[in-house]
Structures are given as structure tokens and as C-alpha cells.
Design a protein around this motif. Structure first.
Motif, short mmCIF file in Angstrom:
data_model
loop_
_atom_site.label_atom_id
_atom_site.label_comp_id
_atom_site.label_asym_id
_atom_site.label_seq_id
_atom_site.Cartn_x
_atom_site.Cartn_y
_atom_site.Cartn_z
N UNK A 47 1.04 -1.26 0.16
CA UNK A 47 0.11 -0.19 0.49
C UNK A 47 1.14 1.34 -0.01
N UNK A 48 2.17 1.37 0.54
CA UNK A 48 2.65 2.55 0.88
C UNK A 48 3.22 2.26 -0.80
N UNK A 49 4.06 2.01 -1.13
CA UNK A 49 4.56 1.60 -2.81
C UNK A 49 3.02 2.26 -3.27
N UNK A 50 1.40 1.95 -3.54
CA UNK A 50 0.75 2.38 -4.16
C UNK A 50 0.77 4.00 -4.32
N UNK A 51 0.75 4.18 -2.61
CA UNK A 51 0.73 6.05 -2.25
C UNK A 51 1.31 6.13 -2.53
N UNK A 52 2.35 5.89 -2.19
CA UNK A 52 3.50 6.81 -2.56
C UNK A 52 4.70 7.00 -4.04
N UNK A 53 3.74 6.62 -5.42
CA UNK A 53 4.38 6.79 -6.54
C UNK A 53 3.20 7.04 -6.99
N UNK A 54 2.27 7.70 -6.51
CA UNK A 54 0.51 8.24 -7.00
C UNK A 54 0.98 8.90 -7.77
N UNK A 55 2.06 10.01 -6.80
CA UNK A 55 2.17 11.53 -7.60
C UNK A 55 3.25 11.47 -8.99
N UNK A 56 4.15 10.64 -8.56
CA UNK A 56 5.03 10.53 -9.80
C UNK A 56 4.69 9.54 -11.35
N UNK A 57 3.46 9.13 -10.43
CA UNK A 57 2.48 7.86 -11.94
C UNK A 57 3.32 7.10 -12.03
N UNK A 58 4.62 6.22 -11.39
CA UNK A 58 4.55 5.05 -11.48
C UNK A 58 4.95 4.76 -9.92
N UNK A 85 -5.32 3.80 5.68
CA UNK A 85 -7.12 4.17 5.49
C UNK A 85 -7.16 5.85 5.00
N UNK A 86 -6.30 6.42 5.66
CA UNK A 86 -6.70 7.97 5.76
C UNK A 86 -6.54 8.63 4.52
N UNK A 87 -5.20 7.95 3.61
CA UNK A 87 -4.61 8.54 2.61
C UNK A 87 -4.69 7.49 1.50
N UNK A 88 -5.60 7.33 1.24
CA UNK A 88 -6.05 6.29 0.12
C UNK A 88 -6.60 6.95 -0.88
N UNK A 89 -7.95 7.08 -0.63
CA UNK A 89 -8.83 7.52 -1.93
C UNK A 89 -7.53 9.33 -2.35
N UNK A 90 -8.46 8.75 -3.77
CA UNK A 90 -7.40 9.47 -4.57
C UNK A 90 -8.46 9.47 -5.80
N UNK A 91 -7.83 9.97 -6.85
CA UNK A 91 -8.98 10.60 -8.10
C UNK A 91 -8.00 9.33 -9.22
N UNK A 92 -8.55 8.60 -9.73
CA UNK A 92 -8.08 7.56 -10.43
C UNK A 92 -7.54 8.31 -11.88
N UNK A 93 -6.68 7.44 -12.20
CA UNK A 93 -5.00 8.22 -12.93
C UNK A 93 -4.55 6.95 -13.49
N UNK A 94 -4.11 7.21 -14.63
CA UNK A 94 -2.97 6.32 -15.45
C UNK A 94 -1.64 6.02 -14.27
N UNK A 95 -1.30 4.73 -13.87
CA UNK A 95 -0.34 4.74 -13.65
C UNK A 95 0.42 3.55 -14.64
N UNK A 96 2.13 3.13 -13.94
CA UNK A 96 3.26 2.37 -14.61
C UNK A 96 3.74 1.85 -13.51
N UNK A 97 3.62 0.74 -13.77
CA UNK A 97 3.34 -0.56 -12.94
C UNK A 97 4.74 -0.99 -13.08
N UNK A 111 -4.28 1.72 -13.51
CA UNK A 111 -4.42 3.28 -13.01
C UNK A 111 -4.90 2.94 -11.61
N UNK A 112 -4.59 3.72 -11.30
CA UNK A 112 -4.79 3.89 -9.68
C UNK A 112 -6.40 3.01 -9.13
N UNK A 113 -7.16 3.54 -9.83
CA UNK A 113 -7.66 2.58 -8.91
C UNK A 113 -8.13 0.77 -9.30
N UNK A 114 -7.57 0.83 -10.52
CA UNK A 114 -7.34 -0.75 -10.50
C UNK A 114 -5.96 -1.36 -9.11
N UNK A 115 -5.08 -0.89 -9.23
CA UNK A 115 -4.12 -1.00 -8.22
C UNK A 115 -4.60 -0.96 -6.84
#
Length: 161
Positions: A47-58, A85-97, A111-115
Motif C-alpha cells: 500500500x505504501x508503494x502505491x500511495x508513494x508512487x501516485x504523484x509520479x505515476x510510477x 486508510x486516511x490517505x488511500x482515496x484519490x482520483x483515478x489516473x494512469x499508472x506505470x507498474x 491505473x490507480x483504481x485497479x491498483x
């Protein structure tokens, strides 16, 4: 999706709070001597990897921190679960995994929702393993839905009718 994720995290925190002293870090023979803390750390760090990578999209799940404090200190793990739990809700956007396979980097489009859904299913899978450890160590009553996929719960409810 976010409601289910927060609810599942909350139920997880409740189970962890019920553990007798020492259980969080006790090796469980049924789980190849892993601990509840190790499984908890693994959940948190993805989860931390997902949240941390959100801004850069990676997002690179392979580059997680592997923070021993999460697996050894229950109060710290509980704090990290609340932060997720507090930081999880964000808008959907494309992500590179980014995955590292056989010394090669593989890039997948997501994308964020899929992840978020991937992490929810991943958490539930590890909760099923944690359930085994809890039941082998103590008399803590684990709710029947803990560690069970939502689709399985829906299927079971249809079968009962």
C-alpha cells in the motif's frame, strides 16, 4: 472500493488489537515460520508503494522498504494502517507498474483504481494466512469474513438462500 478497503483495514486493525502479547511476532509453523507481523508488514508496504508512487505515476512494488519496525512493533503497524486508510482515496489516473523479473525491468500500464483493488485482494489473501496463525496461537474470535474475498462472501450468501 475505498469504503471496502477502509472497512477491511479497520477489521484488520481490530484483530491485531485483540492479539495476546507476543503473538504478533511469534513464528507460526503452519506458515513456514513466518509471523503475523511479517505478513502485516508486507500488506502495509505494498500500500505504501502505491500511495508513494501516485504523484509520479510510477509504482514499483519490488522496491518496498522492508521495515522491520512494522513487523516487530504492533503499535507502529497499527499507525501505518491508519495512515493508509486516511490517505488511500484519490482520483483515478494512469499508472506505470514497474516489475523486476530476471534482472529485466518490465513496465505495465495500469491505473490507480485497479491498483487499489489489487492491494485490497492482496490484503485479503494475507489476512487468510494471518487467520491461520491467529487460530493456531490463541482463542481470539476471528469474524467469518476475515480473509475471505467479497465475491466469495456474496457467493456463499446466495448458496444459503
Amino acid at each position: 472500493m475505498f469504503t471496502s478497503s477502509r472497512q477491511t483495514i479497520s477489521e484488520f486493525r481490530e484483530i491485531l488489537l485483540l492479539l495476546p502479547l507476543g503473538t504478533y511476532t511469534k513464528n507460526c509453523q503452519e506458515l513456514s515460520n513466518s509471523t503475523i507481523g511479517q505478513h502485516t508488514r508486507h500488506i502495509i508496504e505494498l500500500y505504501q508503494c502505491l500511495i508513494a508512487g501516485y504523484e509520479l505515476g510510477e509504482v514499483n512494488y519490488d522496491k518496498r522498504e522492508r521495515n522491520k519496525q512494522i513487523e516487530q512493533t504492533l503499535s507502529f503497524a497499527l499507525e501505518k494502517l491508519k495512515e493508509i486508510s486516511d490517505d488511500l482515496e484519490k482520483k483515478d489516473k494512469p499508472l506505470s507498474i514497474i516489475y523486476e523479473l530476471n534482472e529485466n525491468q518490465v513496465l505495465l500500464t495500469s491505473n490507480y483504481f485497479r491498483e487499489v483493488m489489487y492491494n485490497l485482494e492482496h490484503m485479503i489473501h494475507h489476512q487468510a494466512l494471518i487467520r491461520v496463525a491467529v487460530q493456531s496461537f490463541c482463542d481470539v474470535q476471528v469474524h467469518e469474513s476475515f480473509g475471505v474475498a467479497p465475491s466469495t462472501l456474496q457467493y456463499r450468501s446466495v448458496c444459503v438462500q
